[in-house]
Each structure stands twice: as C-alpha cells, then as structure tokens.
Design an enzyme around this catalytic site. Structure first.
Site, mmCIF file in Angstrom:
data_model
loop_
_atom_site.group_PDB
_atom_site.id
_atom_site.type_symbol
_atom_site.label_atom_id
_atom_site.label_comp_id
_atom_site.label_asym_id
_atom_site.label_seq_id
_atom_site.Cartn_x
_atom_site.Cartn_y
_atom_site.Cartn_z
ATOM 1 N N THR A 86 0.807 -1.215 0.000
ATOM 2 C CA THR A 86 0.000 0.000 0.000
ATOM 3 C C THR A 86 0.838 1.262 0.000
ATOM 4 O OG1 THR A 86 -1.744 -1.193 1.166
ATOM 5 C CG2 THR A 86 -1.884 1.187 1.194
ATOM 6 N N THR A 162 1.794 -4.383 4.513
ATOM 7 C CA THR A 162 1.754 -4.609 5.955
ATOM 8 C C THR A 162 1.265 -6.004 6.345
ATOM 9 O OG1 THR A 162 -0.478 -3.650 6.104
ATOM 10 C CG2 THR A 162 1.403 -2.161 6.435
ATOM 11 N N ASP A 163 0.478 -6.659 5.494
ATOM 12 C CA ASP A 163 -0.157 -7.908 5.918
ATOM 13 C C ASP A 163 0.836 -9.018 6.226
ATOM 14 O OD1 ASP A 163 -2.603 -6.747 5.757
ATOM 15 O OD2 ASP A 163 -3.267 -7.801 3.962
ATOM 16 N N LYS A 239 1.413 -7.608 13.412
ATOM 17 C CA LYS A 239 0.299 -6.748 13.013
ATOM 18 C C LYS A 239 -0.933 -7.212 13.768
ATOM 19 C CE LYS A 239 -2.351 -5.004 9.074
ATOM 20 N NZ LYS A 239 -2.519 -4.950 7.611
#
Length: 413
Positions: A86, A162-163, A239
């Site tokens: 992203t 980020t995942d 996360k």
C-alpha cells in the site's frame, strides 16, 4: 508534460489543480490534489495547462529497475527498496481498487517530504501486494539489501505491504548480518486517502535508517496520531489490527525505539548493535518445506496427513503449548520420519512450557521442540532458515538467534 509536473485540468466545467502522477496513462491523466486525493480524468475530454515543471525532481530509472537522484556529499545514502504494498500503491481507475504500481522512484515523487534528508538509491525487488509474498522473494530481498550495503548504503528502507511484513522482516533478521540499519515500513492506507500514513512512516523510516542502530527494524505509527513512529525489533513484531494506523505492536515487550516526527529525533529504549559493529554477512538459504499449523478443538489428526513430506512443522498450540491427546501419536510419527516439529502458542503473551501438564510432557516425549515465547510467524521463518543453515536445527529453535526468544516473558524496560 511529465510525471511530477504541476498542472491545471479542466473537464466538464470542473477544474482541478495538482501534480501529475506516474500512474498517468495514454488514456487518463492522474492528478494528486493538494488535499491528498488522486483524481483520474479522461485525456480526450480534458483541457490541460502546464503550471510548473519538475515539482518533484527525480531522475529517470536506470537499468534493471535501479534509479538514482542527484547526490549531495554532505548527506548519508539511504537505499529505498520496493516490494510493493500500500505504501507504493495507487488507485486503478478502471476498477477503483488499490493496486501496487509504483517503483521506488515513484515513491520519491509521491513523498516529497523525503527530499533533502538523504541521498537515495532506488531499487525494485518485487511489485506485489504482500499476500503474494513468498520465501523466494525473501531471498531476493536479502540479497538486494546485502548488495546495497556492500555498495556503500548507510542505511536501507524496505517498503513492504503490511499484511505479511512481520514474516519478511523476521526472515531477513535471520538471513542477514548488517552493519547498518535495515528498516521496514509500509502504509495501512493508500496515498490517495487524506488519512494515509505513508508520508510519516516513510520519513520516520529514513530517519531510523540514518541512526546508529545496526539492526533489522519495523517502523510504523506509534499511535493513531501523526506525532511519532514506533521502532519494533523485526522478530518481536506483529500486526494486531486490520486497519488502524498503529496496527503494529511489539509482543511481550515495549518497542525498541521511537522516531519523533516533528523533531526528526530517533531514540532507543534499549541497547543493541551499533552501526559498524557487525560484519556484513548473508546466509539466504531457506528450507521452504515448512508448514504453520493452528490447532483447534476437535481438529481431526487425519488433517495432518499432508505433512508427511514436510521438513518442518510449527504448531500454534493452546495456552502453554498443547494439542489434543489424539494428535500426539501423529506428531511422533512426523518426528520419527525426520520432521522437526516446533511448538508455539496461540496466546500473544507468555511462553510455551510443556512440563506443567501431562499432555505437554507427552509432547516432549514425542520429540516436540519448545520455541519459548517465539511468535508463530517468526518461528516459521526461523525454522526455514535453521533447517537450511544449522547442522542441529532443533537446538537452534531453542536458542535466540536474532532477538526472537526472550530470556523471560516480562516487558523489557
């Protein structure tokens, strides 16, 4: 007109002014408005006026995806390595979806606040959303980081979705010995949204990459506000929220450091390897035949039949590291055939201890290796690395190789 130029676009009586984006195509102009949003306009129906050239001055890409901008001898050199995600994404105006399209050079255009902080070298290792990340890309990335440091980079910033960032960051912590900071960063919200966290995360990551801490770190928002980023050790971070800007947390400890956004100040809570203290080294081999299995109540041991050819298995057990009694024989079969079976916990805090209850002692008797308070995701990357690089991978899983296994399960101070 070229990407980076400031333009005024008029279509259907509506006028917009902003910066022409790299995602502009032959059919559509994509303009970043002052408020942060991007707007796409059909070229054939638009009147366009050039207001200013090269608002964001970045040289063209070189061969093999490499790019550079003009160097200032008084500034440190930071290598920006893009894998997609992203932070390096834009809106596909055909579908309305966010897609990974930017290379590292485009990020410099999209985040002009990076200008003047360092000299930048840009490099693209992958251009994927992080759910498509693979161990093969981890290896390519580790090699690229090694090459950038070898070529003189004073720090490295890895832009990543980020995942799965925690998997990649921990994998690099095992594969790479680094004398300079290697800082992962990403964005929970794309650059076209006013609430995007991409600018602050990128700026703070660069500041961390200029620091004297030679470690693999993750740099993300410390809170929902735009005041500071937390610096997490790569093997202790997770996360923990789908969409909050401060989704990343250090598990079982406080973040290792902090970057004050306004003051541009980097501070660390605990001692760690200093810049130049570690000799540069790379051990990129991985055994990819490793599976992460989450135990659930009533789960049929027959579901583990696909693990017959696995080199390693990481189990997320309950509590102190337990599974149902009817799993134990199946686990013993795996161990007997040469599979390294490692136990972690589904709990976010605390550590595995299979000496308290009968089930745990039976698991130890079956040959299960306790991973202490190593996070399941980190244990998966670690086991891949240990199987390929250590003569006794079971012993390695009981040791702390890159800060992943704490001596005690209490918050660091």
């Amino acid at each position: 007109m070229n990407p980076g130029d400031r333009v005024r676009v008029e279509r259907g009586g509506v006028e917009n002014e902003g910066v022409l984006m790299p995602s502009t195509t032959a059919d559509h102009l994509v303009v970043k408005l002052p408020g942060g949003y991007n707007v796409g306009v059909d070229r054939d129906e638009a009147a366009v006026e050039l207001l200013e050239r090269d608002v964001h001055d970045v040289d063209g890409s070189g061969e093999d995806g490499d790019s550079t901008i003009e160097f200032d001898d008084d500034l440190p050199t930071v290598s920006l390595i893009s894998t997609g995600g992203t932070i390096a994404s834009t809106v596909d105006y055909r579908t309305g979806a966010v897609t990974a399209q930017f290379d590292a050079e485009d990020v410099l255009r999209a985040v002009p606040d990076l200008a003047g902080r360092a000299n930048y070298r840009g490099r693209v290792v992958a251009n994927i959303l992080s759910e498509n990340m693979t161990p093969a890309v981890w290896q390519d990335l580790a090699t690229a980081v090694h090459e950038e440091i070898e070529a003189g980079a004073d720090g490295v910033v890895v832009m990543h979705g980020t995942d799965t960032m925690q998997y990649t960051a921990s994998a690099l912590a095992f594969m790479l010995d680094t004398p300079v900071p290697v800082v992962f960063t990403g964005s929970q919200r794309s650059a076209d949204r006013p609430s995007s966290d991409n600018v602050m995360n990128a700026v703070c990551a660069v500041e961390a990459a200029k620091s004297d801490r030679a470690d693999v770190l993750v740099c993300m928002h410390a809170s929902s506000s735009d005041d500071a980023c937390a610096l997490h050790h790569a093997t202790r971070v997770r996360k923990n929220h789908t969409s909050r800007r401060d989704a990343f947390e250090t598990v079982g400890a406080e973040p290792v450091g902090r970057v004050d956004y306004e003051r541009e100040e980097v501070t660390f809570r605990r001692d760690g390897p200093a810049r130049g203290e570690t000799e540069l080294g790379l051990a990129p081999d991985l055994e990819t035949g490793v599976e992460l299995v989450k135990f659930t109540p009533g789960m049929d041991p027959a579901a583990l039949s696909y693990l017959d050819d696995a080199a390693g298995v990481v189990i997320e057990g309950t509590g102190l590291g337990h599974v149902a009694t009817d799993w134990i024989d199946r686990i013993e079969e795996l161990v007997d055939q040469g599979t390294v079976v490692t136990m972690t916990s589904q709990c976010l805090e605390g550590r595995v201890c299979d000496r308290v209850y009968d089930t745990g002692r039976d698991l130890l008797e079956a040959g299960v290796v306790e991973a202490g308070d190593t996070l399941p995701e980190t244990a998966t990357a670690k086991l891949m690395w240990a199987l390929a690089n250590r003569s006794d991978p079971t012993a390695a899983m009981r040791e702390s190789l890159a800060g992943e296994l704490q001596a005690r399960s209490v918050p660091w101070v």
